[in-house]
Design a protein around this motif. Structure first.
Motif, PDB file in Angstrom:
ATOM      1  N   ARG A  16      20.889  11.587   2.396  1.00 48.22           N
ATOM      2  CA  ARG A  16      21.287  12.826   1.716  1.00 48.22           C
ATOM      3  C   ARG A  16      21.010  13.983   2.673  1.00 48.22           C
ATOM      4  NH1 ARG A  16      16.138  13.416  -2.431  1.00 48.22           N
ATOM      5  NH2 ARG A  16      14.589  12.763  -0.902  1.00 48.22           N
ATOM      6  N   CYS A  28      14.549   0.262   1.148  1.00 52.34           N
ATOM      7  CA  CYS A  28      13.235   0.896   1.378  1.00 52.34           C
ATOM      8  C   CYS A  28      13.072   2.190   0.581  1.00 52.34           C
ATOM      9  CB  CYS A  28      13.063   1.278   2.858  1.00 52.34           C
ATOM     10  SG  CYS A  28      13.291  -0.049   4.017  1.00 52.34           S
ATOM     11  N   TYR A  87       3.751   6.131  -9.661  1.00 51.65           N
ATOM     12  CA  TYR A  87       4.339   5.443  -8.503  1.00 51.65           C
ATOM     13  C   TYR A  87       4.152   3.924  -8.615  1.00 51.65           C
ATOM     14  CZ  TYR A  87       4.520   3.484  -3.786  1.00 51.65           C
ATOM     15  OH  TYR A  87       4.782   2.680  -2.711  1.00 51.65           O
ATOM     16  N   VAL A 134       0.411   1.399   4.417  1.00 57.76           N
ATOM     17  CA  VAL A 134       1.111   1.299   5.703  1.00 57.76           C
ATOM     18  C   VAL A 134       0.606   2.398   6.647  1.00 57.76           C
ATOM     19  CG1 VAL A 134       3.347   1.217   6.846  1.00 57.76           C
ATOM     20  CG2 VAL A 134       3.116   0.331   4.513  1.00 57.76           C
ATOM     21  N   SER A 167       0.528  -3.356   1.947  1.00 54.03           N
ATOM     22  CA  SER A 167      -0.577  -2.550   1.385  1.00 54.03           C
ATOM     23  C   SER A 167      -0.451  -1.117   1.924  1.00 54.03           C
ATOM     24  CB  SER A 167      -1.927  -3.194   1.687  1.00 54.03           C
ATOM     25  OG  SER A 167      -2.010  -3.561   3.057  1.00 54.03           O
ATOM     26  N   LEU A 218      14.581   6.717  -9.309  1.00 53.50           N
ATOM     27  CA  LEU A 218      14.634   6.280  -7.915  1.00 53.50           C
ATOM     28  C   LEU A 218      14.100   4.851  -7.725  1.00 53.50           C
ATOM     29  CD1 LEU A 218      15.734   7.844  -5.589  1.00 53.50           C
ATOM     30  CD2 LEU A 218      13.427   8.431  -4.922  1.00 53.50           C
ATOM     31  N   ARG A 275      20.543  15.078  10.822  1.00 49.50           N
ATOM     32  CA  ARG A 275      19.361  14.256  10.522  1.00 49.50           C
ATOM     33  C   ARG A 275      19.334  13.009  11.405  1.00 49.50           C
ATOM     34  NH1 ARG A 275      17.539  13.313   4.489  1.00 49.50           N
ATOM     35  NH2 ARG A 275      15.595  13.087   5.631  1.00 49.50           N
ATOM     36  N   LYS A 293       7.025   1.062  -9.398  1.00 53.80           N
ATOM     37  CA  LYS A 293       7.306   0.006  -8.412  1.00 53.80           C
ATOM     38  C   LYS A 293       7.215  -1.369  -9.099  1.00 53.80           C
ATOM     39  CE  LYS A 293       7.994   0.478  -4.379  1.00 53.80           C
ATOM     40  NZ  LYS A 293       9.258   0.724  -3.628  1.00 53.80           N
ATOM     41  N   LYS A 334      19.305  17.319   3.843  1.00 57.83           N
ATOM     42  CA  LYS A 334      17.968  17.801   3.448  1.00 57.83           C
ATOM     43  C   LYS A 334      17.526  18.950   4.345  1.00 57.83           C
ATOM     44  CE  LYS A 334      13.608  15.759   2.003  1.00 57.83           C
ATOM     45  NZ  LYS A 334      12.687  14.659   2.226  1.00 57.83           N
ATOM     46  N   GLY A 355      16.556   4.516   2.566  1.00 58.59           N
ATOM     47  CA  GLY A 355      15.260   5.054   3.001  1.00 58.59           C
ATOM     48  C   GLY A 355      15.094   5.005   4.511  1.00 58.59           C
ATOM     49  N   ASP A 384      23.166  10.003  -2.662  1.00 57.74           N
ATOM     50  CA  ASP A 384      21.966  10.486  -3.333  1.00 57.74           C
ATOM     51  C   ASP A 384      21.599   9.457  -4.396  1.00 57.74           C
ATOM     52  OD1 ASP A 384      19.977  11.666  -4.714  1.00 57.74           O
ATOM     53  OD2 ASP A 384      20.952  13.616  -4.948  1.00 57.74           O
ATOM     54  N   LEU A 385      20.477   8.806  -4.192  1.00 57.77           N
ATOM     55  CA  LEU A 385      20.096   7.707  -5.085  1.00 57.77           C
ATOM     56  C   LEU A 385      19.714   8.179  -6.484  1.00 57.77           C
ATOM     57  CD1 LEU A 385      20.189   6.228  -2.348  1.00 57.77           C
ATOM     58  CD2 LEU A 385      18.203   4.948  -3.056  1.00 57.77           C
ATOM     59  N   THR A 419      15.546   7.267   6.633  1.00 55.70           N
ATOM     60  CA  THR A 419      14.957   8.486   7.210  1.00 55.70           C
ATOM     61  C   THR A 419      13.460   8.567   6.927  1.00 55.70           C
ATOM     62  OG1 THR A 419      15.628   9.592   5.180  1.00 55.70           O
ATOM     63  CG2 THR A 419      17.081   9.873   7.090  1.00 55.70           C
ATOM     64  N   GLY A 420      12.934   7.582   6.216  1.00 53.15           N
ATOM     65  CA  GLY A 420      11.506   7.586   5.895  1.00 53.15           C
ATOM     66  C   GLY A 420      10.683   6.915   6.983  1.00 53.15           C
ATOM     67  N   PHE A 421       9.396   6.852   6.755  1.00 57.88           N
ATOM     68  CA  PHE A 421       8.439   6.313   7.733  1.00 57.88           C
ATOM     69  C   PHE A 421       8.773   4.857   8.096  1.00 57.88           C
ATOM     70  CE2 PHE A 421       3.862   4.637   8.067  1.00 57.88           C
ATOM     71  CZ  PHE A 421       3.764   4.937   9.417  1.00 57.88           C
ATOM     72  N   LEU A 422       8.890   4.020   7.087  1.00 55.59           N
ATOM     73  CA  LEU A 422       9.159   2.605   7.322  1.00 55.59           C
ATOM     74  C   LEU A 422      10.584   2.393   7.851  1.00 55.59           C
ATOM     75  CD1 LEU A 422       7.614  -0.051   6.769  1.00 55.59           C
ATOM     76  CD2 LEU A 422       8.704  -0.136   4.546  1.00 55.59           C
TER      77      LEU A 422
HETATM   78  N1  LIG Z   1       3.920   4.211   3.183  1.00 51.75           N
HETATM   79  C1  LIG Z   1       3.163   3.349   2.567  1.00 51.75           C
HETATM   80  O1  LIG Z   1       1.923   3.370   2.676  1.00 51.75           O
HETATM   81  C2  LIG Z   1       3.778   2.287   1.737  1.00 51.75           C
HETATM   82  C3  LIG Z   1       5.124   2.259   1.419  1.00 51.75           C
HETATM   83  N2  LIG Z   1       5.607   1.249   0.642  1.00 51.75           N
HETATM   84  C4  LIG Z   1       7.016   1.212   0.285  1.00 51.75           C
HETATM   85  O2  LIG Z   1       7.791   1.279   1.464  1.00 51.75           O
HETATM   86  C5  LIG Z   1       9.007   1.962   1.197  1.00 51.75           C
HETATM   87  C6  LIG Z   1       9.195   3.049   2.218  1.00 51.75           C
HETATM   88  O3  LIG Z   1       8.102   3.964   2.131  1.00 51.75           O
HETATM   89  P1  LIG Z   1       7.900   5.126   3.191  1.00 51.75           P
HETATM   90  O4  LIG Z   1       8.840   4.928   4.304  1.00 51.75           O
HETATM   91  O5  LIG Z   1       6.467   5.237   3.434  1.00 51.75           O
HETATM   92  O6  LIG Z   1       8.347   6.374   2.323  1.00 51.75           O
HETATM   93  P2  LIG Z   1       8.970   7.761   2.788  1.00 51.75           P
HETATM   94  O7  LIG Z   1       8.625   8.738   1.718  1.00 51.75           O
HETATM   95  O8  LIG Z   1       8.618   8.054   4.179  1.00 51.75           O
HETATM   96  O9  LIG Z   1      10.539   7.482   2.738  1.00 51.75           O
HETATM   97  C7  LIG Z   1      11.252   7.447   1.545  1.00 51.75           C
HETATM   98  C8  LIG Z   1      12.713   7.288   1.880  1.00 51.75           C
HETATM   99  O10 LIG Z   1      13.472   7.257   0.661  1.00 51.75           O
HETATM  100  C9  LIG Z   1      14.522   8.199   0.760  1.00 51.75           C
HETATM  101  N3  LIG Z   1      14.904   8.795  -0.513  1.00 51.75           N
HETATM  102  C10 LIG Z   1      14.083   9.328  -1.429  1.00 51.75           C
HETATM  103  N4  LIG Z   1      14.825   9.849  -2.431  1.00 51.75           N
HETATM  104  C11 LIG Z   1      16.121   9.635  -2.119  1.00 51.75           C
HETATM  105  C12 LIG Z   1      17.353   9.942  -2.753  1.00 51.75           C
HETATM  106  N5  LIG Z   1      17.398  10.567  -3.926  1.00 51.75           N
HETATM  107  N6  LIG Z   1      18.505   9.588  -2.142  1.00 51.75           N
HETATM  108  C13 LIG Z   1      18.485   8.961  -0.944  1.00 51.75           C
HETATM  109  N7  LIG Z   1      17.354   8.634  -0.305  1.00 51.75           N
HETATM  110  C14 LIG Z   1      16.181   8.971  -0.883  1.00 51.75           C
HETATM  111  C15 LIG Z   1      13.947   9.295   1.637  1.00 51.75           C
HETATM  112  O11 LIG Z   1      15.001  10.107   2.106  1.00 51.75           O
HETATM  113  P3  LIG Z   1      14.749  11.636   2.538  1.00 51.75           P
HETATM  114  O12 LIG Z   1      14.337  11.566   3.978  1.00 51.75           O
HETATM  115  O13 LIG Z   1      16.072  12.263   2.340  1.00 51.75           O
HETATM  116  O14 LIG Z   1      13.688  12.184   1.650  1.00 51.75           O
HETATM  117  C16 LIG Z   1      13.264   8.465   2.701  1.00 51.75           C
HETATM  118  O15 LIG Z   1      14.202   7.998   3.617  1.00 51.75           O
HETATM  119  C17 LIG Z   1       8.928   2.443  -0.236  1.00 51.75           C
HETATM  120  O16 LIG Z   1       9.656   1.574  -1.041  1.00 51.75           O
HETATM  121  C18 LIG Z   1       7.451   2.377  -0.565  1.00 51.75           C
HETATM  122  O17 LIG Z   1       7.248   2.152  -1.927  1.00 51.75           O
HETATM  123  C19 LIG Z   1       4.819   0.242   0.196  1.00 51.75           C
HETATM  124  C20 LIG Z   1       3.504   0.217   0.485  1.00 51.75           C
HETATM  125  C21 LIG Z   1       2.873   1.250   1.244  1.00 51.75           C
END
Ligand SMILES: NC(=O)C1=CN([C@@H]2O[C@H](COP(=O)(O)OP(=O)(O)OC[C@H]3O[C@@H](n4cnc5c(N)ncnc54)[C@H](OP(=O)(O)O)[C@@H]3O)[C@@H](O)[C@H]2O)C=CC1
Ligand SMILES: CCCCCCCCCCCCCCCCCCCCCC(=O)SCCNC(=O)CCNC(=O)[C@H](O)C(C)(C)COP(=O)(O)OP(=O)(O)OC[C@H]1O[C@@H](n2cnc3c(N)ncnc32)[C@H](O)[C@@H]1OP(=O)(O)O
Length: 470
Positions: A45, A111, A204, A232, A230, A127, A55, A208, A47, A17, A85-86, A19-22
């Motif tokens: 993956r 993450c 969701y 984020v 909580s 996932l 990316r 979790k 995208k 994760g 790919d998870l 590439t996600g926010f956290l």
């Molecule tokens: N944001 C919030 O308010 C909160 C978040 N959390 C937890 O924090 C964690 C991170 O959340 P956040 O960063 O906000 O979420 P995002 O949606 O921003 O990020 C999700 C991440 O998971 C990756 N991902 C999803 N599906 C796949 C897949 N099939 N294969 C590989 N990678 C995958 C995404 O990759 P890709 O970029 O390719 O999509 C991305 O990097 C999570 O576990 C969430 O439950 C907990 C509390 C609050």
């Protein structure tokens, strides 16, 4: 020198994760405070038509990573993007990559998740549950692994009012659910989903909770910790205030309100707005990674990273400050003047939805039709109201999360670590944070030019009716 920063020096760290926010904020902090770390493996993956490398480059070239490039000029060489790919068996990782991960990884931060409230049970289980199990299996084959940090959510047990730092059992075993999803068809899954998720508000939070159970059941001899943040929100301090990059949580609501689409929200004004800045969460994650690896607690510790019990803010206070910030820093080209209210009454809420949301949308679409353009406001408004209705559960209730483990950890840190990896939310000034948050939404999400503020302010002064310049 910070003990925690030194701990990550020379380490090989695996992040899912990323590439996600956290994940992005986690990588940024790791590179900035421990530039001598060995490598960060990220499971990515392809995208939106972008390769893995594209990316990674896009992330490293973003404003978020500006400071990193100063302290760690060879950051590109220290990130190793691994195709994964998870959703697939073995994550579709190549044999060579898998071998490298298994033999080199020291720390895992898990993450990745689907955070959509309306995902299908099949996908969310794959996932948030099965992939977690798979990653734990991989972890058990890593001879050099020192800690596995699993990111959950404070809302995984939101069917309870008081939540302790323990893993609660789920009514149905995760394994049973994983197995049955293999042979049940989608129509039947849709039918049984409400019965399975019971008093959880969405798939969701339910998946979790299942993910946490899997962590407990499959932990073997691993050093594991679970972190539950909580809601984020944008960065508080690091690398700079107000950074956000997606429309989840409060972000979309701030946009919809600032652009004048949303005028009333069904919310309990005095309910706790348990928002926690993303950099605070990341600081705790890094401290937990260090503590788990070095102190090796006998059991899996759960850490809550929430704001409500230490420095509470409520939705009323947050809403008032958001609106006040719109006066100072208005968004460009709003549909109407930003002006919203919270209502806790269902009847009043429906009234405002009809009068202040649907009716203006219909009128505006008539205007678009008459001027030869394609109507789109009603569709947009319906989607927005659907989104708001999905968030309502969280803005009409308060929860109490105990934070003994988080406080214990804080007391274990040296003064230098408490400063560099600050997760003491008592120091947060809400009014300042919210103002920076709104500014960050304008700058980093809407990508609006700050030079346009004086003009936007002038327009705001003149306006009280819908704009036609959308
Ligand atoms: N944001 C919030 O308010 C909160 C978040 N959390 C937890 O924090 C964690 C991170 O959340 P956040 O960063 O906000 O979420 P995002 O949606 O921003 O990020 C999700 C991440 O998971 C990756 N991902 C999803 N599906 C796949 C897949 N099939 N294969 C590989 N990678 C995958 C995404 O990759 P890709 O970029 O390719 O999509 C991305 O990097 C999570 O576990 C969430 O439950 C907990 C509390 C609050
Ligand atoms: C005085 C009054 C003042 C008022 C001022 C205002 C003050 C501020 C008050 C703030 C109160 C905040 C409350 C937060 C509570 C959060 C609780 C989280 C708790 C759990 C935390 C976690 O543990 S985990 C992370 C949370 N996980 C999500 O948060 C994902 C949610 N999300 C989805 O599950 C999908 O989003 C969903 C919804 C299915 C739609 O799905 P969908 O199919 O319709 O499609 P999309 O997602 O693509 O979005 C389609 C269109 O909805 C728009 N939009 C998307 N999200 C939006 C959003 N939040 N607010 C608005 N608008 C949003 C978007 O802008 C698109 O607009 P467009 O049509 O123009 O493109």
């Amino acid at each position: 020198m910070s003990t925690i920063a030194a701990f990550y020096g020379g380490k090989s760290i695996l992040i899912t994760g990323a590439t996600g926010f956290l994940g992005k904020v986690l990588m940024e902090k790791l590179f900035r405070t421990s530039p001598d770390l060995k490598v960060i493996y990220i499971l990515v993956r392809p995208k939106a038509g972008q390769t893995l490398q594209q990316r990674v480059f896009q992330i490293l070239d973003s404003k978020l990573f500006e400071k990193v490039k100063e302290v760690c000029p060879n950051v590109h060489e220290k990130i190793r993007a691994i195709y994964a790919d998870l959703n697939q068996n073995d994550f579709a990782i190549s044999k060579e990559d898998m071998q490298e991960l298994l033999s080199c990884t020291n720390i895992i931060f898990h993450c990745a998740a689907t955070v959509r409230f309306d995902d299908t049970l099949r996908h969310a289980v794959q996932l948030n549950v099965t992939a977690t199990r798979q990653l734990l299996l991989m972890a058990s084959q890593m001879p050099k692994l020192e800690a596995f940090i699993h990111i959950s959510t404070a809302y995984s047990n939101c069917n309870l009012k008081h939540i302790d730092e323990v893993i609660y059992p789920c009514p149905v075993e995760p394994k049973k659910i994983i197995d049955s999803l293999e042979w049940l068809d989608d129509a039947i899954i849709d039918e049984i989903t409400p019965k399975l998720i019971r008093d959880w508000p969405n798939i969701y939070t339910y998946t979790k909770a299942l993910g946490e159970m899997v962590v407990q059941q499959e932990s073997r001899n691993l050093n594991i910790a679970i972190i539950r943040p909580s809601i984020v929100g944008a960065t508080w301090q690091e690398p700079f205030p107000g950074w956000v990059d997606n429309i989840n949580g409060p972000n979309g609501i701030i946009i919809a309100t600032g652009k004048g689409f949303l005028r009333a929200i069904k919310a309990t004004p005095m309910a706790v707005a348990d928002v926690i800045p993303v950099d605070t969460v990341v600081n705790l994650m890094l401290a937990v990674g260090w503590y788990t690896a070095v102190h090796r607690p006998k059991s899996t510790l759960v850490y809550h990273i929430t704001s409500g019990n230490m420095n509470p803010c409520n939705w009323h206070k947050m809403g008032v400050q958001v609106l006040a910030t719109f006066e100072k820093i208005p968004f460009e080209r709003p549909f109407r003047r930003p002006n919203a209210n919270f209502t806790s009454n269902s009847f009043t809420s429906q009234y405002w939805n009809a009068v202040s949301h649907r009716a203006p949308a219909i009128i505006y679409d008539c205007y678009l039709r008459l001027t030869g353009r394609k109507p789109r406001m009603t569709k947009l408004m319906n989607r927005l109201l659907r989104t708001v209705s999905m968030l309502e559960y969280f803005i009409n209730r308060s929860w109490e999360w105990s934070t003994y483990n988080t406080e214990m950890l804080m007391s274990e840190l040296s003064p230098e670590d408490q400063r560099v990896f600050n997760f003491d939310v008592r120091q947060l000034n809400w009014l300042e944070y919210i103002e920076n948050y709104v500014l960050g939404v304008k700058k980093y999400l809407l990508k609006e030019d700050m030079a346009g503020i004086p003009k936007a302010k002038q327009r705001l002064k003149r306006s009280c009716t819908p704009y036609s310049t959308l």
